[in-house]
Design a protein around this motif. Structure first.
Motif, PDB file in Angstrom:
ATOM      1  N   TYR A  95      11.137  11.943 -29.158  1.00 12.38           N
ATOM      2  CA  TYR A  95      12.285  12.108 -27.956  1.00 12.38           C
ATOM      3  C   TYR A  95      13.952  11.708 -27.978  1.00 12.38           C
ATOM      4  O   TYR A  95      14.237  10.897 -28.750  1.00 12.38           O
ATOM      5  CB  TYR A  95      11.533  11.587 -27.194  1.00 12.38           C
ATOM      6  CG  TYR A  95       9.906  11.047 -26.590  1.00 12.38           C
ATOM      7  CD1 TYR A  95       8.922  10.336 -26.815  1.00 12.38           C
ATOM      8  CD2 TYR A  95       9.589  12.408 -25.583  1.00 12.38           C
ATOM      9  CE1 TYR A  95       7.688  10.533 -27.540  1.00 12.38           C
ATOM     10  CE2 TYR A  95       8.436  12.442 -25.266  1.00 12.38           C
ATOM     11  CZ  TYR A  95       7.651  11.382 -26.346  1.00 12.38           C
ATOM     12  OH  TYR A  95       5.956  11.614 -26.492  1.00 12.38           O
ATOM     13  N   PHE A 112      15.755   3.091 -20.794  1.00 14.64           N
ATOM     14  CA  PHE A 112      16.132   4.364 -20.606  1.00 14.64           C
ATOM     15  C   PHE A 112      16.025   5.388 -19.061  1.00 14.64           C
ATOM     16  O   PHE A 112      14.488   5.099 -19.029  1.00 14.64           O
ATOM     17  CB  PHE A 112      15.230   5.120 -22.196  1.00 14.64           C
ATOM     18  CG  PHE A 112      15.530   4.613 -23.163  1.00 14.64           C
ATOM     19  CD1 PHE A 112      14.607   3.725 -23.955  1.00 14.64           C
ATOM     20  CD2 PHE A 112      16.470   5.369 -23.960  1.00 14.64           C
ATOM     21  CE1 PHE A 112      14.999   3.085 -24.919  1.00 14.64           C
ATOM     22  CE2 PHE A 112      16.915   4.188 -25.185  1.00 14.64           C
ATOM     23  CZ  PHE A 112      15.849   3.417 -25.977  1.00 14.64           C
ATOM     24  N   TRP A 115      14.465  10.568 -19.765  1.00 14.80           N
ATOM     25  CA  TRP A 115      13.766  11.235 -21.303  1.00 14.80           C
ATOM     26  C   TRP A 115      13.606  12.929 -21.503  1.00 14.80           C
ATOM     27  O   TRP A 115      13.365  13.661 -20.280  1.00 14.80           O
ATOM     28  CB  TRP A 115      12.856  10.805 -21.400  1.00 14.80           C
ATOM     29  CG  TRP A 115      12.140   9.601 -20.983  1.00 14.80           C
ATOM     30  CD1 TRP A 115      12.466   8.635 -19.550  1.00 14.80           C
ATOM     31  CD2 TRP A 115      11.801   8.715 -22.333  1.00 14.80           C
ATOM     32  NE1 TRP A 115      12.136   7.632 -20.598  1.00 14.80           N
ATOM     33  CE2 TRP A 115      11.958   7.324 -21.894  1.00 14.80           C
ATOM     34  CE3 TRP A 115      11.347   8.731 -23.944  1.00 14.80           C
ATOM     35  CZ2 TRP A 115      11.777   6.469 -23.376  1.00 14.80           C
ATOM     36  CZ3 TRP A 115      10.801   7.685 -24.520  1.00 14.80           C
ATOM     37  CH2 TRP A 115      11.566   6.494 -24.056  1.00 14.80           C
ATOM     38  N   GLY A 116      13.980  13.565 -22.943  1.00 15.15           N
ATOM     39  CA  GLY A 116      13.149  14.657 -22.932  1.00 15.15           C
ATOM     40  C   GLY A 116      11.674  14.681 -23.046  1.00 15.15           C
ATOM     41  O   GLY A 116      11.153  14.216 -22.824  1.00 15.15           O
ATOM     42  N   GLN A 117      11.770  15.873 -22.779  1.00 15.32           N
ATOM     43  CA  GLN A 117       9.943  16.164 -22.864  1.00 15.32           C
ATOM     44  C   GLN A 117       9.238  16.425 -24.265  1.00 15.32           C
ATOM     45  O   GLN A 117       7.962  15.203 -24.271  1.00 15.32           O
ATOM     46  CB  GLN A 117       9.273  18.132 -22.384  1.00 15.32           C
ATOM     47  CG  GLN A 117      10.039  18.871 -23.877  1.00 15.32           C
ATOM     48  CD  GLN A 117       9.005  19.782 -23.703  1.00 15.32           C
ATOM     49  OE1 GLN A 117       9.018  20.767 -22.131  1.00 15.32           O
ATOM     50  NE2 GLN A 117       9.506  21.655 -24.417  1.00 15.32           N
TER      51      GLN A 117
END
Lengths: 125, 108
Positions: A95, A112, A115-117
């Motif tokens: 991630y 964080f 987040w990206g997937q």
């Protein structure tokens, strides 16, 4: 709306190099935020890999066994992760994430917030 | 390295009940602790940061407490959508960030 998207090969050979890129949209990478990488091996917990600031400052997890480098390309609004000499232990969902901070009582804490997937990278011959 | 230990490993409760998740740090992290929810196939989502502050858009059914080495995440009035794995994360020691192993919350 800030969005992060990881990209890169899903399969890497042992002793090879793992390279991933995180593309940031909806916000400039040139900001007060740091930008990081976190991974999760199958059946295991989350592990922080490292982070980078748009000026190129970096922090890494000293516990990582494979050499790691994180770089940033401000012109493309991207940052990248490189792990060299990878082994099967580097198989994980990777991630990218934006780091935000909060300060109170003279102490700051980071977390964080975007987040990206995530992308699965398998190290196998 | 600061180790975060979460308990219980799995929690199974019914809708409407209260859930209490624990995160214990091997040494003091002051209030530098965050909680994340993670659903299958999705990235983690921050719910609580700085031990007690709810992130944007998080309902007030979720509350964080604690400082030093003992922290809790409480979910009052459980709903089916709360079913997920919850992780705690500390900031500040080397490595800068570490995560707990997670608590799986099941809604019956």
């Amino acid at each position: 709306q800030v969005q992060l998207q990881e990209s890169g090969p899903g399969l890497v050979k042992p002793s090879g190099t793992l390279s991933l890129t995180c593309s940031v949209s909806g916000a400039s990478i040139i900001s007060t935020h740091w930008w990081g990488w976190v991974r999760q091996p199958p059946g295991k917990g989350l592990e922080w890999i490292g982070e980078i600031y748009h000026r190129g400052n970096t922090n890494y997890n000293p516990s990582l066994k494979s050499p790691v480098a994180i770089s940033v390309d401000n012109s493309k609004n991207q940052f990248s992760l490189t792990l060299t000499s990878v082994t099967a232990a580097d198989t994980a969902v990777y991630y990218c994430a934006r780091v935000s901070g909060s300060c109170s009582g003279g102490r700051c804490t980071n977390f964080f917030d975007v987040w990206g997937q995530g992308t699965l990278v398998t190290v196998s011959s | 390295e600061i180790v975060l230990t979460q308990s219980p490993g799995t929690l199974s409760l019914s809708p409407g009940e209260r859930a209490t998740l624990s995160c214990r740090a091997s040494q003091s992290v002051s209030r530098s602790l965050a909680w994340y929810q993670r659903k299958p196939g999705q990235a983690p989502r921050v719910f609580i940061y700085e031990a007690t502050t709810r992130a944007t858009g998080i309902p007030d059914r979720f509350s964080g407490a604690g400082s030093g080495t003992e922290f809790t995440l409480t979910i009052s009035r459980l709903e089916p959508e709360d079913s997920a794995v919850y992780y705690c994360q500390q900031y500040g020691d080397s490595p800068l960030y570490t995560f707990g192993q997670g608590t799986k919350l099941e809604i019956k």
